[in-house]
Design a protein around this motif. Structure first.
Motif, mmCIF file in Angstrom:
data_model
loop_
_atom_site.group_PDB
_atom_site.id
_atom_site.type_symbol
_atom_site.label_atom_id
_atom_site.label_comp_id
_atom_site.label_asym_id
_atom_site.label_seq_id
_atom_site.Cartn_x
_atom_site.Cartn_y
_atom_site.Cartn_z
ATOM 1 N N SER A 72 4.595 20.599 -12.883
ATOM 2 C CA SER A 72 4.734 19.585 -11.839
ATOM 3 C C SER A 72 4.950 20.117 -10.430
ATOM 4 C CB SER A 72 5.898 18.655 -12.196
ATOM 5 O OG SER A 72 7.123 19.372 -12.165
ATOM 6 N N GLY A 73 5.576 21.263 -10.317
ATOM 7 C CA GLY A 73 5.996 21.733 -8.998
ATOM 8 C C GLY A 73 7.419 21.332 -8.682
ATOM 9 N N GLN A 74 7.973 20.380 -9.445
ATOM 10 C CA GLN A 74 9.365 19.961 -9.252
ATOM 11 C C GLN A 74 10.311 20.587 -10.270
ATOM 12 O OE1 GLN A 74 6.919 17.090 -9.327
ATOM 13 N NE2 GLN A 74 6.691 17.757 -7.207
ATOM 14 N N CYS A 75 9.837 20.782 -11.488
ATOM 15 C CA CYS A 75 10.706 21.239 -12.575
ATOM 16 C C CYS A 75 11.223 22.660 -12.340
ATOM 17 C CB CYS A 75 9.929 21.165 -13.888
ATOM 18 S SG CYS A 75 10.950 21.306 -15.371
ATOM 19 N N LEU A 76 10.336 23.565 -11.955
ATOM 20 C CA LEU A 76 10.728 24.966 -11.777
ATOM 21 C C LEU A 76 11.809 25.148 -10.715
ATOM 22 C CD1 LEU A 76 10.522 28.021 -12.130
ATOM 23 C CD2 LEU A 76 8.469 27.979 -10.706
ATOM 24 N N PRO A 77 11.608 24.691 -9.470
ATOM 25 C CA PRO A 77 12.672 24.908 -8.476
ATOM 26 C C PRO A 77 13.971 24.188 -8.816
ATOM 27 C CG PRO A 77 10.897 23.548 -7.565
ATOM 28 C CD PRO A 77 10.406 24.085 -8.868
ATOM 29 N N TRP A 78 13.868 23.001 -9.437
ATOM 30 C CA TRP A 78 15.078 22.267 -9.824
ATOM 31 C C TRP A 78 15.886 23.064 -10.853
ATOM 32 C CZ3 TRP A 78 17.911 17.984 -8.600
ATOM 33 C CH2 TRP A 78 18.862 17.570 -9.539
ATOM 34 N N ASN A 79 15.227 23.497 -11.920
ATOM 35 C CA ASN A 79 15.930 24.244 -12.966
ATOM 36 C C ASN A 79 16.458 25.573 -12.448
ATOM 37 O OD1 ASN A 79 15.514 22.232 -14.834
ATOM 38 N ND2 ASN A 79 13.792 23.235 -15.850
ATOM 39 N N ALA A 80 15.704 26.209 -11.560
ATOM 40 C CA ALA A 80 16.173 27.473 -10.984
ATOM 41 C C ALA A 80 17.485 27.263 -10.232
ATOM 42 C CB ALA A 80 15.103 28.058 -10.067
ATOM 43 N N ARG A 81 17.556 26.184 -9.455
ATOM 44 C CA ARG A 81 18.803 25.890 -8.722
ATOM 45 C C ARG A 81 19.945 25.603 -9.695
ATOM 46 N NH1 ARG A 81 15.169 23.044 -5.353
ATOM 47 N NH2 ARG A 81 15.696 21.075 -6.396
ATOM 48 N N GLN A 82 19.676 24.830 -10.741
ATOM 49 C CA GLN A 82 20.712 24.488 -11.708
ATOM 50 C C GLN A 82 21.255 25.721 -12.421
ATOM 51 O OE1 GLN A 82 21.896 21.118 -12.586
ATOM 52 N NE2 GLN A 82 20.992 20.855 -10.553
ATOM 53 N N LEU A 83 20.405 26.726 -12.593
ATOM 54 C CA LEU A 83 20.788 27.930 -13.319
ATOM 55 C C LEU A 83 21.226 29.066 -12.396
ATOM 56 C CD1 LEU A 83 17.875 27.876 -15.913
ATOM 57 C CD2 LEU A 83 20.288 27.448 -16.412
ATOM 58 N N GLY A 84 21.188 28.829 -11.081
ATOM 59 C CA GLY A 84 21.590 29.862 -10.130
ATOM 60 C C GLY A 84 20.600 30.992 -10.010
ATOM 61 N N VAL A 85 19.321 30.693 -10.261
ATOM 62 C CA VAL A 85 18.260 31.697 -10.168
ATOM 63 C C VAL A 85 17.642 31.667 -8.780
ATOM 64 C CG1 VAL A 85 15.975 32.362 -10.993
ATOM 65 C CG2 VAL A 85 17.743 31.661 -12.617
ATOM 66 N N SER A 86 17.532 32.823 -8.152
ATOM 67 C CA SER A 86 16.956 32.914 -6.813
ATOM 68 C C SER A 86 15.463 33.211 -6.910
ATOM 69 C CB SER A 86 17.657 34.009 -6.001
ATOM 70 O OG SER A 86 17.012 34.210 -4.760
ATOM 71 N N LEU A 87 14.629 32.208 -6.688
ATOM 72 C CA LEU A 87 13.184 32.431 -6.726
ATOM 73 C C LEU A 87 12.697 33.346 -5.604
ATOM 74 C CD1 LEU A 87 11.916 28.866 -7.730
ATOM 75 C CD2 LEU A 87 12.175 30.875 -9.182
ATOM 76 N N PRO A 88 13.299 33.292 -4.398
ATOM 77 C CA PRO A 88 12.865 34.240 -3.356
ATOM 78 C C PRO A 88 13.079 35.703 -3.721
ATOM 79 C CG PRO A 88 14.036 32.398 -2.367
ATOM 80 C CD PRO A 88 14.214 32.264 -3.850
ATOM 81 N N GLY A 89 13.878 35.993 -4.729
ATOM 82 C CA GLY A 89 14.125 37.366 -5.126
ATOM 83 C C GLY A 89 13.069 37.944 -6.054
ATOM 84 N N ILE A 90 12.084 37.131 -6.411
ATOM 85 C CA ILE A 90 11.030 37.587 -7.323
ATOM 86 C C ILE A 90 10.097 38.548 -6.601
ATOM 87 C CG2 ILE A 90 9.008 36.832 -8.644
ATOM 88 C CD1 ILE A 90 10.609 34.175 -9.073
#
Length: 310
Positions: A72-90
């Motif tokens: 969707s484009g919504q699920c990934l960033p939402w779950n990353a925030r909930q889990l404390g995962v930093s996507l910019p660090g990839i």
């Protein structure tokens, strides 16, 4: 001799950011699956898609690679925030193939990075696709837009051969050899090449492979349209490593056309003898339940937010 020998990693952590199933009441089942602690304020979403964050750790060095980005484009960033995962660090994003349930969050990942991020994908991942089902009709499928992705910050690297990442500790398989007779791809899939629609053989299907010190290979697939057994056997061949420690990801055994493929797949997986098997996404409930019954203590029920530590 191995064509692409891997440097063994001290530790690998695979966090499932997007998958079809969410259940925060599933307890830890084995020594390797780490479930998020119960928290009524944490809401993890599920959708028909897949995205996994792979952390490869050796000594004091850590590499973060993202496989796929969900639907969707919504699920990934939402779950990353909930889990404390930093996507910019990839440091790198890898596409397992070009299907829309694996590419939906690409632009969100690149736009949020604030800098260019490599995107490793097979050239066929950017071609038009559709499903042609005689009883139901033709269904066009969304496909990734290379121009838009470049504008959002993707450094696209189209490769069909194996690609080493994470300082040589992780390998993208590239095109997978097809040798298993019962793994015949997905009926009805078509891809546009040279202006014509032809049967889709999923040449772009690829997986990630990591060698864990004193353990063996960890193989992570997206959908395994090339066949999960073909994928694992190819990983063994190109790395020169026979021991398989874990096989995770989508095995694409869902639906009536794959019912006959489930038993030989399980039998072949038992012969490979991985310590752990984690079927996800498109594997389907029937196949997952059969794996659980056939490989007790080895097959793990996945849920969104679980981290596997090898």
């Amino acid at each position: 001799m191995a064509e692409y020998p891997l440097k063994p990693a001290d530790r690998v952590e695979i966090t499932v950011l997007v998958d079809n199933y969410t259940d925060f009441l599933v307890p830890q089942q084995t020594p390797v699956d780490r479930r998020p602690p119960y928290n009524p304020k944490r809401h993890l979403l599920a959708e028909h898609g897949l995205s996994c964050l792979v952390r490869v750790i050796t000594g004091k060095k850590e590499h973060a690679v993202l496989l796929d980005t969900g639907l969707s484009g919504q699920c990934l960033p939402w779950n990353a925030r909930q889990l404390g995962v930093s996507l910019p660090g990839i440091e790198t994003v890898v596409l397992s193939h070009g299907h829309y349930d694996h590419t939906g969050g690409l632009e969100e990942v690149f736009c949020g990075a604030g800098h260019q991020v490599p995107l490793v994908a097979h050239p066929d991942a950017f071609l038009r696709r559709r499903m042609n089902i005689p009883s139901a009709g033709i269904f066009d499928q969304p496909y990734p837009d290379a121009v838009a992705l470049k504008k959002s910050g993707a450094d696209i690297r189209m490769r069909s051969e194996p690609t080493a990442l994470a300082a040589g500790h992780l390998l993208v398989t590239g095109e997978v050899e097809r040798k298993t007779p019962f793994e015949q791809g997905m009926p009805g899939g078509e891809i546009e090449k040279d202006g014509a629609w032809v049967p889709d053989t999923f040449r772009d299907d690829q997986a990630l492979v990591i060698s864990v010190k004193d353990k063996g290979l960890v193989v992570l697939s997206g959908c395994a349209h090339a066949g999960i057994i073909n994928t694992v056997e190819y990983a063994r061949k190109i790395t020169g490593t026979d021991q398989v420690h874990a096989v995770l990801g989508g095995f694409h055994l869902n639906g009536k056309s794959f019912e006959k493929v489930i038993p030989p797949t399980i039998e072949a997986m038992q012969k490979i003898e991985p310590y752990y098997v984690v079927p996800m996404h498109c594997t389907g409930w029937d196949a997952i339940n059969r794996f659980m019954a056939a490989m007790p203590g080895k097959c793990i029920l996945n849920t969104v937010g679980t981290t596997y530590v090898f």
